[in-house]
Motif scaffolding. Sequence first.
Motif, PDB file in Angstrom:
ATOM      1  N   ASP A 294       0.847  -1.189   0.000  1.00 24.82           N
ATOM      2  CA  ASP A 294       0.000   0.000   0.000  1.00 24.82           C
ATOM      3  C   ASP A 294       0.887   1.245   0.000  1.00 24.82           C
ATOM      4  OD1 ASP A 294      -2.979   0.961   0.596  1.00 24.82           O
ATOM      5  OD2 ASP A 294      -1.621   2.186   1.812  1.00 24.82           O
ATOM      6  N   PHE A 295       0.542   2.187  -0.857  1.00 23.47           N
ATOM      7  CA  PHE A 295       1.314   3.431  -0.969  1.00 23.47           C
ATOM      8  C   PHE A 295       0.345   4.614  -1.022  1.00 23.47           C
ATOM      9  CE2 PHE A 295       3.133   6.776  -3.680  1.00 23.47           C
ATOM     10  CZ  PHE A 295       4.291   7.086  -2.969  1.00 23.47           C
ATOM     11  N   LYS A 296       0.641   5.655  -0.241  1.00 29.00           N
ATOM     12  CA  LYS A 296      -0.203   6.842  -0.200  1.00 29.00           C
ATOM     13  C   LYS A 296       0.661   8.086  -0.319  1.00 29.00           C
ATOM     14  CE  LYS A 296      -3.856   4.883   2.763  1.00 29.00           C
ATOM     15  NZ  LYS A 296      -3.292   3.547   3.027  1.00 29.00           N
ATOM     16  N   ILE A 297       0.109   9.091  -1.011  1.00 28.40           N
ATOM     17  CA  ILE A 297       0.773  10.383  -1.123  1.00 28.40           C
ATOM     18  C   ILE A 297      -0.292  11.464  -1.115  1.00 28.40           C
ATOM     19  CG2 ILE A 297       0.780  10.394  -3.652  1.00 28.40           C
ATOM     20  CD1 ILE A 297       3.544  11.739  -3.498  1.00 28.40           C
ATOM     21  N   GLY A 298       0.027  12.592  -0.504  1.00 28.85           N
ATOM     22  CA  GLY A 298      -0.933  13.689  -0.440  1.00 28.85           C
ATOM     23  C   GLY A 298      -0.210  15.023  -0.412  1.00 28.85           C
ATOM     24  N   THR A 299      -0.856  16.038  -0.963  1.00 25.80           N
ATOM     25  CA  THR A 299      -0.310  17.390  -0.910  1.00 25.80           C
ATOM     26  C   THR A 299      -1.462  18.378  -0.864  1.00 25.80           C
ATOM     27  OG1 THR A 299       1.186  18.977  -1.962  1.00 25.80           O
ATOM     28  CG2 THR A 299      -0.163  17.614  -3.420  1.00 25.80           C
ATOM     29  N   VAL A 307      -8.533  26.472  -0.746  1.00 30.27           N
ATOM     30  CA  VAL A 307      -7.875  25.291  -0.194  1.00 30.27           C
ATOM     31  C   VAL A 307      -7.984  24.168  -1.213  1.00 30.27           C
ATOM     32  CG1 VAL A 307      -7.881  23.542   1.625  1.00 30.27           C
ATOM     33  CG2 VAL A 307      -8.358  25.925   2.211  1.00 30.27           C
ATOM     34  N   ALA A 308      -6.868  23.517  -1.499  1.00 32.92           N
ATOM     35  CA  ALA A 308      -6.852  22.377  -2.415  1.00 32.92           C
ATOM     36  C   ALA A 308      -6.137  21.215  -1.747  1.00 32.92           C
ATOM     37  CB  ALA A 308      -6.159  22.742  -3.718  1.00 32.92           C
ATOM     38  N   ASP A 309      -6.649  20.004  -1.973  1.00 36.12           N
ATOM     39  CA  ASP A 309      -6.061  18.805  -1.370  1.00 36.12           C
ATOM     40  C   ASP A 309      -6.080  17.687  -2.398  1.00 36.12           C
ATOM     41  OD1 ASP A 309      -4.971  17.048   0.440  1.00 36.12           O
ATOM     42  OD2 ASP A 309      -6.859  16.604   1.445  1.00 36.12           O
ATOM     43  N   PHE A 310      -4.900  17.194  -2.750  1.00 31.69           N
ATOM     44  CA  PHE A 310      -4.776  16.094  -3.705  1.00 31.69           C
ATOM     45  C   PHE A 310      -4.258  14.861  -2.973  1.00 31.69           C
ATOM     46  CE2 PHE A 310      -2.038  13.491  -6.408  1.00 31.69           C
ATOM     47  CZ  PHE A 310      -2.925  13.130  -7.412  1.00 31.69           C
ATOM     48  N   ARG A 311      -4.909  13.711  -3.203  1.00 35.35           N
ATOM     49  CA  ARG A 311      -4.491  12.449  -2.571  1.00 35.35           C
ATOM     50  C   ARG A 311      -4.461  11.335  -3.619  1.00 35.35           C
ATOM     51  NH1 ARG A 311      -4.053  12.564   3.487  1.00 35.35           N
ATOM     52  NH2 ARG A 311      -5.032  14.545   4.053  1.00 35.35           N
ATOM     53  N   TYR A 312      -3.496  10.421  -3.421  1.00 34.19           N
ATOM     54  CA  TYR A 312      -3.414   9.223  -4.263  1.00 34.19           C
ATOM     55  C   TYR A 312      -3.092   8.028  -3.379  1.00 34.19           C
ATOM     56  CZ  TYR A 312      -1.489   5.680  -7.378  1.00 34.19           C
ATOM     57  OH  TYR A 312      -1.220   4.487  -8.021  1.00 34.19           O
ATOM     58  N   ASN A 313      -3.802   6.925  -3.626  1.00 32.55           N
ATOM     59  CA  ASN A 313      -3.587   5.693  -2.866  1.00 32.55           C
ATOM     60  C   ASN A 313      -3.525   4.510  -3.832  1.00 32.55           C
ATOM     61  OD1 ASN A 313      -5.580   3.700  -0.548  1.00 32.55           O
ATOM     62  ND2 ASN A 313      -3.406   3.669  -0.896  1.00 32.55           N
ATOM     63  N   TYR A 314      -2.438   3.751  -3.749  1.00 32.24           N
ATOM     64  CA  TYR A 314      -2.300   2.523  -4.519  1.00 32.24           C
ATOM     65  C   TYR A 314      -2.294   1.347  -3.549  1.00 32.24           C
ATOM     66  CZ  TYR A 314      -0.121  -1.299  -7.102  1.00 32.24           C
ATOM     67  OH  TYR A 314       0.145  -2.523  -7.668  1.00 32.24           O
ATOM     68  N   ASN A 315      -3.167   0.377  -3.797  1.00 35.77           N
ATOM     69  CA  ASN A 315      -3.281  -0.793  -2.930  1.00 35.77           C
ATOM     70  C   ASN A 315      -3.216  -2.047  -3.775  1.00 35.77           C
ATOM     71  OD1 ASN A 315      -5.198  -2.955  -1.453  1.00 35.77           O
ATOM     72  ND2 ASN A 315      -4.235  -1.649   0.092  1.00 35.77           N
ATOM     73  N   ASP A 316      -2.279  -2.935  -3.449  1.00 35.53           N
ATOM     74  CA  ASP A 316      -2.097  -4.193  -4.166  1.00 35.53           C
ATOM     75  C   ASP A 316      -2.259  -5.330  -3.164  1.00 35.53           C
ATOM     76  OD1 ASP A 316      -0.241  -6.564  -4.867  1.00 35.53           O
ATOM     77  OD2 ASP A 316      -0.410  -5.532  -6.777  1.00 35.53           O
ATOM     78  N   LEU A 317      -3.272  -6.174  -3.392  1.00 36.96           N
ATOM     79  CA  LEU A 317      -3.578  -7.264  -2.474  1.00 36.96           C
ATOM     80  C   LEU A 317      -3.536  -8.590  -3.217  1.00 36.96           C
ATOM     81  CD1 LEU A 317      -4.489  -8.172   0.348  1.00 36.96           C
ATOM     82  CD2 LEU A 317      -6.854  -7.792  -0.367  1.00 36.96           C
ATOM     83  N   ASN A 318      -2.668  -9.481  -2.746  1.00 37.41           N
ATOM     84  CA  ASN A 318      -2.545 -10.821  -3.305  1.00 37.41           C
ATOM     85  C   ASN A 318      -2.930 -11.806  -2.209  1.00 37.41           C
ATOM     86  OD1 ASN A 318      -1.931 -13.067  -4.808  1.00 37.41           O
ATOM     87  ND2 ASN A 318       0.291 -12.776  -4.744  1.00 37.41           N
ATOM     88  N   LEU A 319      -4.074 -12.472  -2.380  1.00 38.32           N
ATOM     89  CA  LEU A 319      -4.589 -13.320  -1.301  1.00 38.32           C
ATOM     90  C   LEU A 319      -5.004 -14.689  -1.812  1.00 38.32           C
ATOM     91  CD1 LEU A 319      -8.031 -13.273  -1.472  1.00 38.32           C
ATOM     92  CD2 LEU A 319      -7.557 -10.918  -0.867  1.00 38.32           C
ATOM     93  N   GLY A 320      -4.867 -15.662  -0.937  1.00 41.56           N
ATOM     94  CA  GLY A 320      -5.279 -17.010  -1.265  1.00 41.56           C
ATOM     95  C   GLY A 320      -6.763 -17.218  -1.018  1.00 41.56           C
ATOM     96  N   ASN A 343      -6.014  -1.517  -6.573  1.00 44.39           N
ATOM     97  CA  ASN A 343      -6.875  -0.339  -6.491  1.00 44.39           C
ATOM     98  C   ASN A 343      -6.031   0.912  -6.636  1.00 44.39           C
ATOM     99  OD1 ASN A 343      -9.598  -1.191  -6.106  1.00 44.39           O
ATOM    100  ND2 ASN A 343      -9.108  -1.773  -4.016  1.00 44.39           N
ATOM    101  N   HIS A 344      -6.483   1.824  -7.486  1.00 46.63           N
ATOM    102  CA  HIS A 344      -5.894   3.150  -7.596  1.00 46.63           C
ATOM    103  C   HIS A 344      -6.985   4.164  -7.237  1.00 46.63           C
ATOM    104  CE1 HIS A 344      -2.274   1.830  -9.902  1.00 46.63           C
ATOM    105  NE2 HIS A 344      -3.091   0.870 -10.304  1.00 46.63           N
ATOM    106  N   LEU A 345      -6.719   5.001  -6.242  1.00 52.32           N
ATOM    107  CA  LEU A 345      -7.668   6.043  -5.833  1.00 52.32           C
ATOM    108  C   LEU A 345      -6.990   7.404  -5.972  1.00 52.32           C
ATOM    109  CD1 LEU A 345      -8.730   3.447  -4.185  1.00 52.32           C
ATOM    110  CD2 LEU A 345      -9.732   5.109  -2.632  1.00 52.32           C
TER     111      LEU A 345
END
Length: 736
Positions: A294-299, A307-320, A343-345
């Motif tokens: 999982d990786f997140k970045i915001g500014t 007021v401006a707020d930018f966010r990005y979230n990448y989530n990679d799930l590998n499950l059995g 997931n890319h948000l």
Amino acid sequence: MKKYIFLIILMGFTTMGLAQNSVSGTIKNRNNETISNVEISVSDAVIQTKSNEKGQFEIKNLPIGKWILIFKKDKFEIKSEQVSIGNQEQKILDIILENEEHHIDEILVSSVFNKTQNENVVKIDHINLKQIQNAGAINLSDALATNPGVSVVSTGVSIGKPVIRGLSGNRVLTYAQGIRLENQQFGEEHGLGLNANGQESVEIIKGPASLLYGSDAMGGVLYFNPEKYAANNKTELAVNQVVNSNTQGSNSSVTVKASEEKFKFLVQNNYTTHADYKTPNGETVVNTRFIEKDFKIGTSFATSRYVADFRYNYNDLNLGLPEEEIEDSRFRTPLFPSQKIENHLLSFNQKVFFKNSKLEATAGYVFNDRKELESIDEIALFMKLKTFNYNVRYYLPDFGKFETIIGFQGMNQENRNFGEERLIPNAKIADIGFFGTSQYKFNKNLLQFGVRYDFRNVTIQEFGEFGTEGSFQKLDKNFESINASFGFKTEITEKITTRINVATGFRAPNLSELSSNGVHEGSNRYEIGNPNLKNEQNFQVDLNVDYNAEHFDFFANGFYNNINNYIFISPNGNTIDDNFVYDYLQNNAVLFGGETGIHLHLHEIDWLHMTSSYEIVIGQLNNNSSLPLLPANQWKNNFRANFDVSKNIKNSFIFLQANYTFNQNNISQFETKTNDYLLLSSGIGTDIQMNKSKFNLYLTATNLLNKEYVAHLSRLKADGIYNMGRNIVLGVNFDL
């Protein structure tokens, strides 16, 4: 084309005033002693700061308008202060914080008008996810289930889907980073797609919230608040490490934050890995392992008018995916069959402040890539879901004692298939809704009312030969609905507050319900969709009573939820290739129940907190048969001691939790009854201050007695597989 027009509108908010508005002041206690390190945040803005050694604080570039400042510090009551800021205005405040007397805090929530809890007509539950982590929850859904009225449909420890008062799936809407999270949520066999790290808190709306959020919010809303930025002119580094004994699991996280007066930035990286879990009798449940990246970045950028707020979230799930006759090989890497979800948000929120009003717009893009793998060379299922969200709200100037919001929001979505199998067809969904709501305050009373209109178009592409498995018929269908809400809050006495809310909600049928034609491997059913399905439409009444005294708190929530055209599946008596065939049908349904609880905080032993809650939900179709996935009644108890050991060892705690789950005999025709069970958990932890650095330690044991049990909402229940046995959790969090 429509979505690009809205995107241009959103990007066009470029009015950025340079006026230097500010609020400053000094924070003291009742003894006129200054208080340092108080966290000050501004409601509905990405602005935070802290008081210095002399109790002084200053917030620059505060946008013009009316704002609520929240002052928080351990051992003190949370205090809110409303300020009105004009152009080039500097205000000075003197803030007095009271010693904490009880535990039900006055909390800022993401409600209609972004008010604190005591100024909100709708009762919204707030969970601090960082505190819940100390209780030993492995995944985000388990953390949510600590709240009365919330349960989880689970598949081992890797997959969890929240249930709010008996409703789940597409009937519960999830918001993350201020946008609607779309990730094929109709399925039971995958979770939220969010990592708990990087989520500051979650706010839970129980009941229809279609007025603000549209279709799918008829059962409730989970609103996740992302990690806050650092306080102004601060740089922060946090390193977190959690290990679990049962799954030999590990959760690692690194967060870096930096803030100036106008610019703020954060970046976070998370890595989670768990091996197969073990049941109380020592057996290993093969292929319940998972790996999550999982990786997140915001500014953020803020001036006195923008007021401006930018966010990005990448989530990679590998499950059995646990199945019978899987050879137990390797250790952590999931075996086949497995599921890989990406997931890319992306979200972009902007606020423009005028003299007496505010315009807010949010644009979001969600990309969900879901694969189910039978072997290294065989991709059985491969779906790509692309969703563009937009939400525009205008907060009108106050008219007397009226506050009013008008707005519109919508979604453009496309689903495409690339695998050998197809659960749902290639399709496009487009919807848009227009709403308006007002709040009127008089004396100690609040009145809130609103109305909304929604329109949705669903277009399904034809695929395959008609009548064969996996084929889909062409469909072009429209759904529309008008909904309204009414709420009233009053303070009967200084200690007793009551709320009553009446609201309607709706849900358009999802692609699976409209068009399924094949075996759903997650449930081992041959499901046949119904293109003639209508909107689900519900009418719910909620009643809430809160009693808050110095050393005793009590709450009671009751609800009655009537759903017309409730969609459900039912066996038709036929089989196809040894699989029982299920049809999607509609009938009217009703759910009712509630939650009640107490919090005891005795004056003589003010370090001891005792909480207890009870929850119940009953759901039936018109033919008196029970609805599926109804959680069993629960009685939750927690005994917690908070104390300071020394000047540098503070916020220490010890807790014992006892949760009793009653048997569940109210079951649908394809469910089985579940026995009752009692689970004990315990933990200890503390904060240690070393110069300017602080680290937190905690040690928690869940299922302390290693009890053999099967949860009613476990998807492994049909195979007679127990839930997880005893688990020891050790966590270390460094703030540098």
